[in-house]
Structures are given as C-alpha cells and as structure tokens.
Design an enzyme around this catalytic site. Structure first.
Site: not given
Ligand code: AGP
Length: 608
Positions: A2, A27, A74, A100-101, A481, A485, A488, A504, A603
């Site tokens: 927070c 935050r 938060w 905060n915490g 993963e 990264k 993207e 394959h 996001k």
């Molecule tokens: C990952 O870096 C992305 N931002 C994306 O794959 C994300 O994880 C996905 O859209 C799911 O989002 P969420 O965890 O908010 O459900």
C-alpha cells in the site's frame, strides 16, 4: 503493498497528502483515505475505488488541519470497500493509524481485544493496531506505539497520530519501506520517495526495526528498544519519473527485483518456522482434501504457466490426477468436471473473462472453486469458495513477473496443506519443502545478483528472429513461461517445447547460431535433456542453459550457463524463471522496445 503519506507543518495537510498518494497509486489503488488533525480533533475521510473519488469528496468537503496521514490501499485483509479503507481509528477516535503490510497475529490480537469488550468496524488487521495503541496510550504516542508493536508480528510500516498530540506523527518500519522528507519547518513521511520529491529532495531512509517521531521542526529515529539512531540525510537526484519506478528504468525490472519481498509476503503468516500452515481463506469441508480425486487448473497466459507447474507439483505430492487447461478452451470443451473435484482458477487480476467463465462452469458442475489471485475483492475472489491471495502487490508492467512467482509459491502451500490432510507426503519431504520454501526469498535475491551476466548473454539474442526454449517436466513448464516473456516484450518469435519433442519436427528450424534456451534442473531427466542439447549443438545452435550453481557437467555442453542456487528439484521453477525474466527484459531493452506496455497487449483481458 500500500502507499502511505504523512505531513506535518504550517500548510493544509490534506491536499499535500492527496498529491503524495497520487504518486504512490502504483502501490495500491482499491481504496484511499486521509486523516487530519485540526488542533482539537481528528477527522477521517475515506472512499472505495481510485484516489480520484476521495479527491473529489475532499474538493467538496475539504478537511482542515496541518497535520495528517493518508493511505492508498492494496487490500490484503478485508475486501476493498469504504469500511476497510484506511485510516482506522479506535472507537473513541483518540488514535488514528494507516499501515502497509501484514500483521500476522492479528486474529489472536483481535480475539484478545474483543474478549475485553472491543468492537471492530472493519475486517482489517490495521484496525487492531489502532485499538492496541489506544489501549497502551498514557500521554505519549511514541511509547504507546512502541508497546503496541511489541505485541504485533509481521512485516509492515505503521504511521499513527493521537488526538491529544496535535503536530506529531509517529511511525514504525518493520520491513515495509518508509522515508522521511525534510522540509523547512515541515516534515513528510512516505512509503516511497516520489510522494515527497515535489516538496523536498532531502530524505532520510528509515531502516528495519526503527521508530520515527516527527513534528514540524524536527525528526528523530530510534530503535524499538529506545536507542537513538544517528542517520545521515540523503539528497535525491532522481527525476520524478525515475523515482516512481524506484530508480529502475522500467516497472518490469522493478517488479522482477521486488520478487524476494513478494515471496516473503506470500509466505508471511502462512508457513511458520515449526512448519505449521495457515491458509486463512481456504476452508475445505472436513474430508474434502482426503477424498479429492481430481484437480482442474484453469487460467490463461502466464497464470496458466504457473498452473502447469502446479499440475506436476500436485500429481507428485498428492497423487491426484490434475489437468491444467486453457480457460478459453475449457469453457467450450464440455469438460468432465464432476462434484468432489477441486478447480483452481489462477489469475493475477481476477478479472480475465475466459478464466471467470471457465471457473463459473466448473462451479456449476459441482466442483469446489478455489481462486489463486493477486487482487483482493476481484470478481474471481468473490465467486470462489476458497481464496489464496498471492500478495504480490500491484503489478504494473504488462509482462507478468512477480505475480507468476507468487502463484507458484501459493501452489506449493496448497499442495502441502492438502497433502497433510491426505497424509501422503513423507515427513522428510514435507520438512525439506518447508525449509526450502522459507529460504526461497533469499535465494531469489541471489539469482538477481546475476543480472549483469544475464544482460551480457542477452546481447547474443538481439539480432535473431527465432528462439527456442526446451526442458522436461517442471523444466518444460518454466520454459513455457520464459518463452512467453521473450516473445511478448522482445517481439522475437519464440517457442517452448518438451526437450524430447524437438526431433519430431522443430529441429528442422535449428540452424547455425539459433539460440536455444535449455532449463535443466530435474535430476531424473537430466541426461535426456543433455541429449537434446547435443542434437541442437550438432546443428550449430547457441545453447544457453539454466542450471544449478553446483552442476559441474553443464559447462561441457552449453555455450553459456545461467546459474541458480540449489533447491529441492520440485521448487526449482521459483528460481529458474528469474534469469529468464531478466533475459527477456534485457533482450527487449537492447531491441529498443516499450517494456512496460508492449504492442497489442493489455494487462488484463476482460473481454472474450
Ligand atoms: C503475461 O505476461 C501476460 N500479461 C498474460 O499472459 C496474463 O498472464 C494473462 O492475460 C492472464 O492474466 P490474469 O493473470 O490477470 O488472469
């Protein structure tokens, strides 16, 4: 996480506090509040939602007073609403606090206070502190706070005012950050520098376990046991923008470096030194874990990648068949989800449309729904039967990092909890995992120290159009993963696959210089993955391995090695992902991309 802001001086406190909170909104932003002392009494104003709502309220009904504290929240304990928003007071309005915490023992403290007749108006751990300080108050706020925090356990920063002491603010830092800003005849307190940079560049950093006492004309710091601390002032030279990112060039890098703290917060109060587990919002009916015959995990993107780790962990530790499915596939697949099963929906935001739909479908089919999410009060958390909050704090960068890592930790905690009920985890394995989990934040910190080595290796990727990530079992889950990264934010085409799958088909694409990232931490399949390295090396690939620091074999096969500290193989994803996050970051920086807001991505994907 927070944001906290405090002001004492000759000016009106509320507008200064609101301005500071605006700069701390990264935050937390689910509710906000301010308390001001007008020389006679304390007045509190607070509102659910973003800070703008509170600012609008105060524009209509200004708070007058030149000493005040504020907070942008938060949520960790209690839904984000007006009632749970900070500041909190004791019932008589004598003491007001923001914090905060996490107060780990707040339930026990609350029960004690309630037994003495105390009434609480919120579900927060913070309100307990206001009661405690009021209870301890004998005319000196600093001493009351000292006695109160002596009873509280956890990682937090706390700021308090007393009605009987206008022009005085007292604070404590127990891990969560706090800085003092020194003005001319005025003082500021904040969780982070950007909040006060517009007023002063003279800063004093409060260290862990220290108390702060500020008035318009002075500040002092002392230890919790009352020893005065002599602390030098710093002059901050960052721009306001730099300061918001804590001096990091991008939020993504800041969030990668926040992972030791995020992991600490995820574990805090949940896994005791003696190994006992408390997952407060996971409340399975008696025998549910014991009789569980199927686990479904559903999510999208990075959250599903965390789910792939979970699948391996649950099957290995619990011996329960587990499926990790794309939410957007599961919702239309007419899946064989049945009563008695557990569905774990994983989502940082808790608002991803496909994940919500798949979770709803699972619930309709009688599955018990558990939300593993970062956002308290999110739609997913409201619809779930059980919740495990990841406590990563707000994640600003589109590319998820600390949310993923804390999802993994959440899965280990769940596996331990269910495994204990099923009595399927050998005592030695349980012990080993508990010890390793407790030590994991420090080890994440050790991996972060390799950042410059990773940056140097990243330079070797910059001109390439295709990259491959391989591994087996848990290493494959991490490779997925790492690959996401990379694609993207670097916009390099990247594919992840099990190491055994290369031959394959995909091997046809590996030519001289093609970068192949190999994750290699699982003992049982180590030699098999080395064979895959030999296959790609024979085609001229540039091999970058992620391996344990004591692996003496790997340097014979790979061109570059990114080292991680030794942990039980089951936990390696928590460490192995960190160099891959850094790798993607540095490649994208070298290619000149927008790191925090990559093209075409949002996001949170709240539409289908
Ligand atoms: C990952 O870096 C992305 N931002 C994306 O794959 C994300 O994880 C996905 O859209 C799911 O989002 P969420 O965890 O908010 O459900």
């Amino acid at each position: 996480m927070c944001g906290i802001m405090g002001y004492v001086g000759p000016r009106d406190a509320a507008p200064i506090i609101i301005d500071g909170l605006k700069r701390l909104e990264y935050r937390g932003y689910d509710s906000a509040g301010v308390a001001v002392h007008d020389g006679t009494s304390l007045t509190v104003a607070k509102a659910e939602g973003k800070l703008g709502r509170l600012a609008a309220m105060l524009a209509e009904h200004p708070l007058v007073g030149s000493c005040g504290i504020g907070h942008t929240r938060w949520a960790t304990h209690g839904a984000p609403n007006d009632r749970n928003a900070h500041p909190h007071t004791d019932p008589a309005g004598e003491i007001v606090v923001v914090h905060n915490g996490i107060i780990e023992n707040f339930v026990a403290l609350k029960e004690n206070l309630a037994a003495g007749g105390a009434d609480f108006s919120s579900e927060t751990d913070t309100e307990v502190l206001a009661h405690l300080i009021a209870h301890e108050y004998q005319g000196d706020l600093l001493e009351a706070v000292r006695r109160a925090v002596g009873k509280a356990e956890g990682a937090y920063a706390l700021v308090a005012m007393s009605r009987r002491e206008p022009d005085r603010i007292v604070a404590v830092r127990m891990i969560s950050p706090l800085v003092i800003g020194i003005g001319k005849g005025e003082m500021f307190l904040a969780s982070d520098v950007p909040a006060i940079l517009h007023h002063t560049r003279d800063i004093v950093v409060v260290e862990n376990g220290e108390m702060v006492d500020i008035t318009p004309d002075g500040w002092r710091i002392e230890t919790l046991d009352g020893r005065p601390v002599d602390r030098a002032m710093l002059e901050i030279t960052w721009s306001a923008e730099q300061a918001e990112r804590g001096g990091y060039p991008h939020f993504m890098l800041k969030e990668i470096f926040e992972q030791p703290q995020a992991a600490t917060d995820t574990l805090s109060g949940r896994l005791d030194e003696d190994g006992s587990l408390v997952l407060d919002k996971v409340d399975f009916p008696d025998g549910f874990g014991r009789d569980l015959d199927k686990i479904w995990i559903t999510a999208c993107g990075t959250a599903l990648h965390a789910g792939h780790v979970g699948k391996v962990v649950f099957e290995r530790l619990l011996r329960v068949p587990t499926e990790a499915a794309f939410a957007h596939e599961l919702r239309y697949a007419d899946p064989l989800i049945a009563p008695g099963s557990l569905t774990i929906a994983i989502s940082q935001s808790g608002e991803t449309a496909d994940t919500l739909a798949a979770a709803g479908l699972a619930k309709n089919r009688g599955s018990r729904l558990l939300a593993l999410t970062n956002v308290v009060g999110s739609t997913l958390s409201r619809e779930a039967d059980d919740i495990l909050y990841t406590r990563a704090g707000p994640e600003i960068a589109v590319a998820s990092t600390k949310a993923y890592l804390t999802m993994l930790i959440g899965e280990y905690l769940l596996a331990l909890a269910i495994g204990r009920e099923r009595r399927v985890i050998a005592a030695a394995t349980d012990d080993e995992l508990v010890r390793a989990l407790r030590g994991i934040p420090v080890k994440i910190g050790e991996v972060l120290k390799t950042d410059q080595e990773v940056e140097a290796i990243a330079a070797r990727f910059v001109g390439h159009d295709d990259v491959y990530f391989i591994g087996r079992g848990l290493d494959h889950a991490v490779a997925m993963e790492g690959s996401l990264k990379m694609k993207e934010i670097s916009y390099i085409h990247s594919e992840a696959m099990p190491a055994g799958e290369l031959k394959h088909g995909t091997l046809a694409l590996v030519t001289a210089g093609t970068p192949v990232v190999v994750v290699l931490t699982q003992k049982e399949v180590y030699d098999k993955t080395v064979s895959a390295i030999q296959e790609v090396k024979a085609r001229g690939a540039l091999v970058i391995a992620v391996a344990y620091e004591d692996d003496t074999e790997i340097a014979k096969h790979a061109d570059e090695v990114l080292r991680i500290p030794r942990v039980p193989d089951l936990l390696s994803p928590v460490l192995a992902i960190v160099p891959l996050q850094l790798l993607a970051y540095h490649v994208a920086v070298a290619r000149g991309h927008d790191i925090d807001q990559p093209r075409n991505l949002a996001k949170s994907v709240t539409v289908e």
